[in-house]
Design an enzyme around this catalytic site. Structure first.
Site, PDB file in Angstrom:
ATOM      1  N   ASP A  64      16.521  30.214 -38.550  1.00 16.12           N
ATOM      2  CA  ASP A  64      16.841  31.331 -39.441  1.00 16.12           C
ATOM      3  C   ASP A  64      18.358  31.296 -39.715  1.00 16.12           C
ATOM      4  OD1 ASP A  64      16.796  33.869 -40.793  1.00 16.12           O
ATOM      5  OD2 ASP A  64      15.016  34.412 -39.631  1.00 16.12           O
TER       6      ASP A  64
ATOM      7  N   ASP B 217      14.347  32.509 -48.833  1.00 13.37           N
ATOM      8  CA  ASP B 217      14.120  33.912 -48.489  1.00 13.37           C
ATOM      9  C   ASP B 217      14.966  34.788 -49.400  1.00 13.37           C
ATOM     10  OD1 ASP B 217      13.234  36.120 -47.094  1.00 13.37           O
ATOM     11  OD2 ASP B 217      14.489  35.778 -45.332  1.00 13.37           O
TER      12      ASP B 217
ATOM     13  N   GLU C 185      13.916  37.971 -54.211  1.00 17.40           N
ATOM     14  CA  GLU C 185      13.279  38.867 -55.186  1.00 17.40           C
ATOM     15  C   GLU C 185      14.115  39.090 -56.470  1.00 17.40           C
ATOM     16  OE1 GLU C 185      11.522  38.816 -51.509  1.00 17.40           O
ATOM     17  OE2 GLU C 185      13.567  39.530 -51.833  1.00 17.40           O
TER      18      GLU C 185
ATOM     19  N   ARG D  94       9.480  33.512 -50.290  1.00 16.18           N
ATOM     20  CA  ARG D  94       9.018  34.889 -50.081  1.00 16.18           C
ATOM     21  C   ARG D  94       8.567  35.525 -51.390  1.00 16.18           C
ATOM     22  NH1 ARG D  94      12.606  39.273 -46.873  1.00 16.18           N
ATOM     23  NH2 ARG D  94      13.654  39.510 -48.888  1.00 16.18           N
TER      24      ARG D  94
ATOM     25  N   ASP E 182       7.991  40.182 -43.743  1.00 10.79           N
ATOM     26  CA  ASP E 182       8.455  40.766 -42.485  1.00 10.79           C
ATOM     27  C   ASP E 182       7.414  41.713 -41.895  1.00 10.79           C
ATOM     28  OD1 ASP E 182      10.756  39.343 -42.862  1.00 10.79           O
ATOM     29  OD2 ASP E 182      11.898  41.020 -43.669  1.00 10.79           O
TER      30      ASP E 182
ATOM     31  N   HIS F 285       6.856  33.208 -35.689  1.00 11.48           N
ATOM     32  CA  HIS F 285       8.238  33.574 -36.015  1.00 11.48           C
ATOM     33  C   HIS F 285       8.473  35.011 -35.592  1.00 11.48           C
ATOM     34  CE1 HIS F 285      12.030  33.996 -38.006  1.00 11.48           C
ATOM     35  NE2 HIS F 285      11.580  34.704 -39.029  1.00 11.48           N
TER      36      HIS F 285
END
Length: 909
Positions: free
Chosen positions: A405, A519, A522, A601, A617, A674
């Site tokens: 990450d 990630d 959006e 994502r 998440d 994860h």
């Protein structure tokens, strides 16, 4: 009498008059009218085929491809109270308490349904369209080479500004099973989604659909020719086409609706006044909320087992409203109405037809289907490396891929690594490669904008090349994410794709990563809009804002008025993750010369061409374990490489939960454990020996089934099939399967029934009509011991499920390829292959195997593969448990094909 003045500036209110003379005569006349109306309404409501606002027109006579213009029955006589509650379409969808005054200012009906002071959220609307609400009429209908074109006109303005008074309708008979309906503004070009779709060149000759039109008011009716089932009927509510408010409602032929991602919900959508908002948003999954991705496509199951699909190709913020009529409303605030209708007729065919439009998923590299391990908070490459060594220490704790990450980065900045804590990262990656393992790292789109000039090449070079999104004044838009103040690459620009590749190549020269995890795309922003805020204009404050989390389009993302190369962010927002995935996939192909691996994502239709997806998440809760089976939705949306964070990302898991989640996760198409920073470790080595053994057994099963899973991905890539498959796809005539989302299939034959609740040692499963074998009684050697378990009829069964077991059953008639597993898929690839046969009562079975080198790009397209088809022709059962199975086998190797004679394959006990 005296006339009352109209008082609505946007839509002229109907005048109300008072009489001063002839009062008795007028009263008598009104009494007669009312009596006639009441009698007519009673008969209309009692009619079995009567549905508001009118009965669907009869099927057109003659050719299935013929068009008919029908006259819609007059709606003038229907009073507001005559509109059934389920058929009331919301005239005031804004998130306010609707009063009679507000409603009637729009010339709509107001009837208070509940006894409370305000309408129940997502309940029967108090304010709804009257039957005579002004809308478009069909002015002219003309033949074209592909179907029909027409102009739709209206003479009265509605209550949203910039009404388009004349719009163009194009009805395109693209294939026998695909109809396209496109509504545009002929006088002004509007934004259209920039993804590649097929262009038909000739009209379908034998369509499965019949198209009819209502002239005044305008309506489009699409029917399934074979049954007369009305798939689309837009006459149920007025059509809107304003600059920032486009709305189309239609009846539904079913209550069984699936798709419409991304939302946290059951696989089967609730149609009881359910509003699904679409606008990509960074938020931990929760119900009734717009989440990471946008997918305006639904699959509907009809009576009798037929299926259809509808896709609105539109990327603007929208609400999709399901109501129990049943009916659906598409309400978007930009673009055009570009609608595809797929006729199936079975659910698998619908998905194939949808993917013919948006693109079938890419074939993943073989190692993508192994076990992945990650956490936020390893804090150093040495700790990460130690995790890998620990997994190796336990011989059958399988692991193909190690991830990091953002803690590997220097101050959370892309294309950097922490020089102190992750100094040994390059050596760790080399060690992974020497053991046949892979490495994947995270990247966020936000690029730090506050470093000293000349010290951070990604930002300096990006400024020179003009690749960042600008604000409405033309300056680089600055937001805030993990590294602090950031700029955002504009992936709608090809120059940005080249910049992205350059940065990835430079970093790959230091750390030889194998795949990318993208990630926060959006895109996410810790600010609302930008550091300087957003201007006050129609893009930031549209006349109507869908029900987005935060109440505004800029909430925790960029200003809607931000400037991108293709269009304003208002139009491009929900495409960001798709375009970043496209750039990432392209860059990896050039850097590695192999199949790319990207997990994103945020997603949009056609995403499967470039990446897989994980469900974001989630939390370590049993509810999240259950809702992770919503991976079925992404399989019907064309993204089969899908999974959830095993054991949960946020919160602290328990040993029981993590065992059960690992068992289910072993059957996610994409399987990754994860968890979050500062949480307890939840990798398999962190638990007791018994729990570790149970996890080993689940992963052992996955790795042994790799040849089957890989073959399923081949069919997804080649033919648009699902990998993780809802039961209804294989049993469309069994209505009991329509709501099942606690079980699923791999392909057509492998049924998975996981435990999803705490503290239980059994699970209840539904078995559609077929012969089902307990997988574990046949998988060791292909033979059926005398005490094997089989289920032969449709029934619900209570299955024993101790903590070390997940129930898996094999459907009759299957030949399943398996492989002796090892610690990685690369090591496993040298192990022997086996076949498991589940025979029908007649002693037959069939299956197939796709095999290639696992990494080369386009092996099928360039004839670098083997494809083997197995057909069981005869079974001889001698004494003992040895079964000799005779196969007729077709083997295709690259460009060469041959069929063997019958040969014997002994499956020893």
């Amino acid at each position: 009498g005296q006339q009352c003045p109209a008082n609505s500036p946007l839509l002229e209110k109907k005048t109300v008059c008072s009489a001063s003379t002839s009062f008795i005569a007028l009263g008598a006349f009104l009494l007669v009218v009312c009596v006639v109306w009441v009698i007519g309404t009673v008969f209309w409501l009692r009619s079995p085929s009567g549905q508001f606002p009118h009965r669907p027109p009869s099927p057109a006579s003659g050719s299935a491809s013929a068009s008919t213009v029908v006259s819609a029955p007059s709606r003038e006589g229907l009073a507001c109270s005559g509109v059934p509650e389920n058929w009331r379409f919301d005239c005031y969808p804004e998130k306010v308490v609707v009063t009679r005054e507000l409603c009637e200012a729009r010339n709509c009906c107001f009837i208070q349904v509940s006894s409370g002071k305000k309408p129940i959220k997502d309940g029967v609307p108090w304010c709804f369209y009257p039957p005579n609400f002004p809308t478009y009429w069909l002015d002219a209908l003309n033949d074209t080479d592909l179907g029909f074109t027409a102009q739709l006109k209206k003479s009265e303005k509605t209550y949203y500004p910039k009404d388009v008074e004349t719009i163009q309708l194009d009805v395109l008979y693209e294939t026998d099973s695909r109809l396209r309906v496109k509504i545009t503004d002929p006088s002004y070009p509007r934004f259209e989604v920039p993804i590649s779709v097929p262009n038909a060149t000739q009209k379908a000759s034998s369509p499965l659909y019949t198209v009819e039109f209502s002239k005044k008011p305008f309506g489009l009716i699409v029917k399934r020719t074979s049954t007369g089932t009305v798939i689309i009927n837009t006459t149920v509510a007025p059509v809107f086409y304003a600059d920032q408010f486009l709305q189309l409602s239609t009846s539904l032929p079913t209550r069984y609706v699936y798709g419409l991602g991304e939302h946290r919900s059951t696989f089967l959508h609730d149609i009881e006044w359910n509003t699904l908002t679409m606008w990509a948003r960074d938020v931990a999954p929760m119900e009734k909320t717009n989440l990471y991705g946008v997918h305006p496509f639904y699959l509907g199951m009809e009576q009798g087992g037929s299926a259809h699909g509808v896709f609105l190709l539109n990327s603007n913020a929208m609400d999709v409203v399901l109501q129990p009529a049943p009916a659906i409303t598409w309400r978007t605030i930009g673009g055009i109405l570009d609608i595809y209708i797929f006729l199936g007729p079975d659910p698998s065919s619908v998905i194939q037809q949808y993917l013919q439009v948006v693109g079938s998923p890419a074939m993943p590299p073989y190692w993508a289907l192994g076990y992945h391990l990650c956490r936020w908070g390893y804090n150093s490459s040495d700790n990460t490396w130690e995790m890998v060594r620990t997994m190796r220490k336990y011989v059958y704790l399988f692991q193909d891929v190690q991830w990091n990450d953002i803690d590997y980065m220097d101050r959370s900045m892309d294309f950097t690594m922490d020089p102190q804590n992750f100094a040994t990262l390059p050596e760790m990656v080399k060690d992974l490669h020497s053991h046949g393992q892979k490495y994947v790292m995270i990247l966020d789109p936000g690029i730090s904008s506050t470093q000293q000039p000349g010290t951070y090449w990604p930002y300096d070079d990006g400024l020179k090349r003009g690749i960042f999104i600008n604000d409405s004044s033309g300056q680089t838009l600055i937001g805030k994410v993990w590294p602090g103040l950031t700029a955002f690459p504009d992936f709608s620009s090809q120059e940005t794709h080249r910049w992205w590749y350059d940065n990835l190549q430079r970093f790959h020269d230091k750390v030889q990563f194998d795949g990318l995890w993208i990630d926060m795309n959006e895109p996410s922003n810790f600010l609302d809009g930008s550091l300087k805020g957003c201007p006050s204009n129609d893009l930031e404050n549209p006349p109507y804002t869908p029900g987005v989390l935060g109440g505004s389009l800029r909430a925790k993302t960029l200003c809607a008025s931000a400037l991108q190369k293709t269009s304003v962010h208002y139009n491009m927002h929900s495409l960001y993750g798709l375009l970043e995935a496209k750039a990432s996939s392209s860059a990896l192909k050039m850097i590695l010369g192999k199949r790319p691996f990207v997990i994103s994502r945020s997603t949009f239709p056609s995403q499967g061409l470039y990446s897989g997806h994980w469900l974001g998440d989630n939390r370590s809760q049993w509810t999240d374990l259950y809702t992770s089976i919503s991976m079925l939705t992404f399989n019907i949306l064309g993204i089969p490489l899908i999974g959830a964070d095993i054991c949960g990302f946020g919160g602290t898991t328990t040993e029981e939960m993590c065992v059960r989640w690992t068992q289910l996760g072993a059957f996610y198409p994409f399987t990754r454990n994860h968890n979050s920073i500062n949480e307890k470790a939840q990798d398999p080595s962190a638990f007791s020996p018994s729990a570790r053994t149970a996890m080993q057994e689940a992963l052992l099963l996955r790795y042994s089934l790799f040849p089957l899973l890989y073959t399923l991905f081949h069919h997804a890539h080649l033919e648009g099939h699902t990998v993780a498959r809802p039961l209804l796809f294989e049993f469309p005539n069994d209505e009991k399967t329509y709501s099942i989302d606690r079980q699923f299939l791999w392909g057509r034959s492998l049924l998975v029934t996981p435990v999803l609740d705490p503290g239980v040692s059994y699970v209840v499963g539904y078995f559609p009509k077929a012969l089902w074998y307990d997988f574990f009684t046949v998988s060791s050697n292909g033979a059926l011991p005398l005490n094997y378990t089989e289920i032969q009829k449709t029934e619900t069964v209570k299955l024993q499920a101790p903590l070390d077991k997940i129930n898996v059953h094999l459907r009759e008639g299957a030949v399943i390829p398996t492989q002796r597993p090892n610690t990685t898929l690369w090591v496993s690839s040298g192990q022997p292959l086996h076949l498991i046969c589940s025979l029908t009562d007649e002693g037959t079975a069939a299956g197939d195997l796709f095999w290639d080198d696992g990494e080369t790009i386009d092996t099928y397209e360039t004839d670098q593969y083997a494809y083997i088809v197995f057909h069981v022709a005869k079974v001889i059962v001698p004494q003992g448990f040895v079964i000799d199975v005779w196969f007729n086998t077709e083997i295709i190797l690259s460009q060469w094909s041959f069929s063997s004679d019958l040969f014997s394959l002994g499956l020893d006990s």
